[in-house]
Design a protein around this motif. Structure first.
Motif, PDB file in Angstrom:
ATOM      1  N   ARG A 154       7.322  -9.198   5.155  1.00  0.00           N
ATOM      2  CA  ARG A 154       7.054  -9.688   3.809  1.00  0.00           C
ATOM      3  C   ARG A 154       5.631  -9.352   3.364  1.00  0.00           C
ATOM      4  N   GLY A 155       4.856  -8.736   4.235  1.00  0.00           N
ATOM      5  CA  GLY A 155       3.431  -8.592   3.988  1.00  0.00           C
ATOM      6  C   GLY A 155       2.988  -7.237   3.481  1.00  0.00           C
ATOM      7  N   ASN A 156       3.924  -6.430   3.036  1.00  0.00           N
ATOM      8  CA  ASN A 156       3.577  -5.042   2.739  1.00  0.00           C
ATOM      9  C   ASN A 156       3.899  -4.620   1.310  1.00  0.00           C
ATOM     10  N   ALA A 157       4.110  -5.582   0.418  1.00  0.00           N
ATOM     11  CA  ALA A 157       4.386  -5.241  -0.987  1.00  0.00           C
ATOM     12  C   ALA A 157       3.112  -4.688  -1.622  1.00  0.00           C
ATOM     13  N   LEU A 158       3.250  -3.667  -2.438  1.00  0.00           N
ATOM     14  CA  LEU A 158       2.097  -3.032  -3.083  1.00  0.00           C
ATOM     15  C   LEU A 158       2.180  -3.223  -4.598  1.00  0.00           C
ATOM     16  N   ALA A 159       1.012  -3.274  -5.213  1.00  0.00           N
ATOM     17  CA  ALA A 159       0.971  -3.343  -6.674  1.00  0.00           C
ATOM     18  C   ALA A 159       1.744  -2.156  -7.242  1.00  0.00           C
ATOM     19  N   ASP A 160       2.467  -2.409  -8.334  1.00  0.00           N
ATOM     20  CA  ASP A 160       3.339  -1.436  -9.013  1.00  0.00           C
ATOM     21  C   ASP A 160       4.722  -1.313  -8.384  1.00  0.00           C
ATOM     22  N   ASP A 161       4.905  -1.808  -7.147  1.00  0.00           N
ATOM     23  CA  ASP A 161       6.262  -1.827  -6.592  1.00  0.00           C
ATOM     24  C   ASP A 161       7.178  -2.616  -7.521  1.00  0.00           C
ATOM     25  N   HIS A 162       8.415  -2.181  -7.599  1.00  0.00           N
ATOM     26  CA  HIS A 162       9.403  -2.992  -8.305  1.00  0.00           C
ATOM     27  C   HIS A 162       9.764  -4.203  -7.448  1.00  0.00           C
ATOM     28  N   LEU A 163       9.990  -5.292  -8.168  1.00  0.00           N
ATOM     29  CA  LEU A 163      10.452  -6.526  -7.543  1.00  0.00           C
ATOM     30  C   LEU A 163      11.971  -6.509  -7.683  1.00  0.00           C
ATOM     31  N   VAL A 164      12.655  -6.400  -6.552  1.00  0.00           N
ATOM     32  CA  VAL A 164      14.096  -6.159  -6.558  1.00  0.00           C
ATOM     33  C   VAL A 164      14.803  -7.307  -5.844  1.00  0.00           C
ATOM     34  N   VAL A 165      15.925  -7.755  -6.396  1.00  0.00           N
ATOM     35  CA  VAL A 165      16.751  -8.737  -5.690  1.00  0.00           C
ATOM     36  C   VAL A 165      18.165  -8.199  -5.540  1.00  0.00           C
TER      37      VAL A 165
END
Lengths: 352, 352
Positions: A154-165
């Protein structure tokens, strides 16, 4: 052998022997239940997770048949291994059981545990029972193979990544509301006082909401496919609710995020159960056991393709951003999205 | 950070965050506590075991400081991995906690869990907490490396094998008697009514008996050395009591056994606590967490040598035989040795 009577009348040893006889041998299990420990074949990197269901806190005997409680105890752990991109393999099951509990209930629990384990190709390799003077406690520990494609944290999300569910949100929360209003599985047509008013809702949507709460279906195989594909930067499962879980992912990753309310895949069961509160259920309801993913823009379409092949719906609902904090964008306005996930201790405290 | 007040006042999330901060990183742990699952480096064959302590059944808060409860919750699992000849590596800890429990007690539990894990070079990789309306439930699942020398099961004892035990027996049962008579750790000199009468017993023996019950020291590293040596056919840990555990090994191995009463290494603490019942405590007392081994005759001396190097006493107390059933030989007479291990559900049922 079928056992009658209560757990206390049967005794710890006879009950354990009975349950162990019900547990089949499994692949890669060198030594299964019945010795001091099991011996299982493991890859170089093994995932380990543990989760607990406590009667009166996480389930109620008058809300759910034992089989569904057993299924859910396994499913919440399948969800965790899937969220790390792993393939579930081996489970241990620890039960704390009151003496007056009918053995038939324990058999029902094992019906569900074994059924759900079988669906996920998981072998139960440890089955402990202990006496308790309190509520039933079901503790499952699950081992899984990490993907050769890597482990999804859970610790590797980067700015500009899409938030996907994945899937749709809010059905489990709607199911909880319906259960609290007196609706029970198999009695979807029987109305009961209170809001939401079940008589206005199509029985199949009621059934879907109850099933979402009582018998969740986390897309754990899709989690493994995502890790294999290398298309996501981060993943976690939606157990506490989108608002709280997204805040946790942002904190772990050192980023912020916004959610586009119009893009949220709100489950029809949530809308049917309570049209006004459907968005709230999708944002804060919890227990949907879908996946929350951080996906770089150029990978979103390919991830959707992986979802199509797994029968899993993939929706981009926002973006991660540089600045801390989570905002909800709705009708052109942005407001802070506060974590409103429930706290069991506090509600237990309040219930006194 | 130190937290004050109760578990309910603190809340599930803050408590979990607090506990996770206390858990150090460990060798071979790629991802530790705090994500959906841990990721740990595993060999080709991994041992898995799970065991539970329930308040009021396995421990009492007025009998034992929290630290010792935490140590014991880890130790009973170390014993199981050692009895399979493995080396303990990774543990998950699931706690079910009542809202009114002081956080200081949970911290004390973790003092003991972390201390005992550290002594055994075990890393805690999962730490779950759940609310309960009942007693504290501590569930530990332990993973271990199987020995390259093979896995020691309970099902491989052969007729003519020596029946071997480690250490001395009966101290834990004596400790339980003393606790039931009102003796508490740190108050070994304070007498209390009831039999056995602690005022007649040397304080160091009382302390040894209480420690045997509250803080057992299973010879788990010796278990791994035995597997490595290839000198034993079968092993299991003595948790329920020699009479019950030996019956279980005989059943699993399809053999019988006799025990020579005069050869039994009865713990001096058992003799001191109750001279008349010392043999009974050694045979049926339970919770000694020593090892029961089946050793071919030509290997007994070499096994004793392995014990000497580990500081573990090894005693041959009888033999396995072709014919089913377990007998006790005493003063030239042979009588059937019945399993008299206690049943928690039944005693819980009786206590109502």
């Amino acid at each position: 052998v079928t056992l009658f009577g209560t757990v206390g009348e049967t005794g710890e040893r006879a009950l354990l022997r009975h349950l162990r006889q019900r547990i089949p041998a499994g692949p890669r299990v060198k030594i299964g239940v019945g010795d001091d420990a099991a011996a299982v074949e493991t890859p170089a990197l093994t995932l380990v997770t543990t989760d607990t269901l406590v009667e009166g806190i996480h389930f109620r005997r008058d809300w759910s048949p034992a089989r569904l409680v057993g299924r859910k105890a396994m499913s919440v752990n399948l969800s965790d291994v899937g969220a790390m991109g792993g393939t579930p393999r081996f489970a241990t099951v620890s039960l704390a059981l009151p003496a007056e509990l009918p053995v038939a209930f324990v058999d029902g629990l094992y019906d569900g545990l074994l059924e759900r384990a079988g669906e996920a190709s998981v072998s139960i390799v440890g089955g402990n029972v202990a006496a308790t003077t309190g509520p039933i406690v079901i503790d499952v520990t699950l081992l899984g193979d990490a993907s050769a494609g890597g482990v999804l944290t859970r610790g590797n999300a980067l700015a500009d990544d899409h938030l996907v569910v994945t899937g749709a949100l809010g059905a489990a929360g709607a199911g909880l509301l319906l259960l609290q209003a007196g609706v029970r599985p198999g009695q979807e047509a029987a109305a009961s006082p209170g809001k939401p008013s079940p008589e206005d809702i199509a029985p199949d949507l009621i059934a879907a909401a109850l099933a979402a709460h009582l018998d969740p279906a986390p897309p754990f195989a899709f989690g493994a496919a995502v890790a294999e594909s290398g298309l996501a930067h981060a993943a976690m499962d939606l157990s506490d609710g989108l608002s709280g879980d997204l805040a946790a992912m942002c904190e772990a990753s050192g980023v912020g995020a916004f959610v586009d309310a119009e893009a949220l895949p709100v489950d029809p069961a949530a809308s049917a159960a309570d049209r006004d509160a459907a968005l709230e259920l999708a944002l804060h309801g919890g227990e949907d056991y879908q996946l929350l993913l951080a996906v770089p823009e150029d990978a979103v379409d390919r991830l959707r393709g992986v979802g199509d092949r797994s029968g899993v719906r993939v929706t981009s609902i926002g973006r991660f951003v540089d600045t801390p904090g989570v905002t909800l964008r709705r009708a052109g306005e942005a407001t802070a999205l506060r974590a409103r996930s429930h706290e069991h201790f506090r509600s237990a405290g309040r219930a006194r």
